[in-house]
Design an enzyme around this catalytic site. Structure first.
Site: not given
Length: 231
Positions: A20-25, A27, A70, A94
């Site tokens: 899974r990708h890293g965090r975004t705003l 998220n 992302r 997604e």
């Protein structure tokens, strides 16, 4: 066990790592991202760098990614360490969530309480925000992963940089889990991964039951996964 702490089985079966990708705003704000093309935030970039250092130790043979920024940025952290090229595939995106994209899960719960409840219970007939069903996501993910595996040899590892909801249903589909049991799999924390390994039936990798789950939601990041994971 490798020096990274990632278990590496001593056999000739291929492995698929769903990352899974890293965090975004979004998220951080608990928004349903779906296929909105949101970039990693500073935390997400640091998560990607940290996870990539661990996954590089596996010696991956191929790296594929969702074409959303992302996921690609997360994959790039691993590409920078390994020298692997990144192949992108929109089938690894997604869930397309229509009118829900950009809304917080609190807003969705207020405006679409019945549909959200059914969605969270993996009702395969529900279209998120009028978009895709769980089964549609699972089928396109399965097709994309199996195509990527065509270039992976026995004993090698494919890394798939993707999204939380899409990874979960793809894992369930490849393992052949009945739909009613898909909810037994948790989502993935940002930049954590799950590993599928071929079984003895994997001479036909598209067949149900050709894969088994050897790690799930693994990683060294301290934040536990709490719903939602649709991003």
């Amino acid at each position: 066990m490798s020096s990274s702490g990632i278990w590496q089985p001593a056999n000739d079966f291929r492995r698929v790592v769903f990352w899974r990708h890293g965090r975004t705003l979004w998220n951080a704000e608990q928004r349903f991202q779906g296929q909105a093309d949101i970039e990693l935030d500073d935390v997400g970039r640091a998560q990607a760098d940290k996870a990539a250092a661990l996954l590089a130790a596996v010696g991956p043979a191929r790296l594929v990614s969702s074409d959303l920024r992302r996921a690609k940025a997360t994959a790039q952290a691993l590409a920078d360490l390994t020298g692997l090229d990144i192949s992108t595939d929109p089938r690894l995106r997604e869930t397309y969530a229509g009118s829900w994209q950009g809304l917080t899960f609190e807003q969705i719960a207020d405006d679409y309480p019945t549909d959200l409840l059914r969605w969270e219970r993996d009702d395969i007939s529900v279209r998120a925000g009028g978009g895709e069903t769980r089964i549609e996501v699972a089928e396109r993910m399965r097709d994309g992963v199996l195509e990527a595996l065509s270039g992976v040899e026995s004993g090698e590892t494919l890394i798939v940089a993707t999204h939380g909801g899409a990874a979960r249903v793809a894992i369930a589909r490849l393992m052949g889990l009945p739909y009613e049991y898909w909810g037994t799999l948790s989502g993935l924390s940002n930049c954590n991964w799950s590993v599928l390994q071929e079984t003895g039936n994997a001479r036909n990798p598209g067949a149900e039951g050709s894969w088994k789950l050897t790690e799930h939601n693994a990683g060294t990041l301290p934040e536990p996964q709490t719903e939602p994971v649709e991003d």
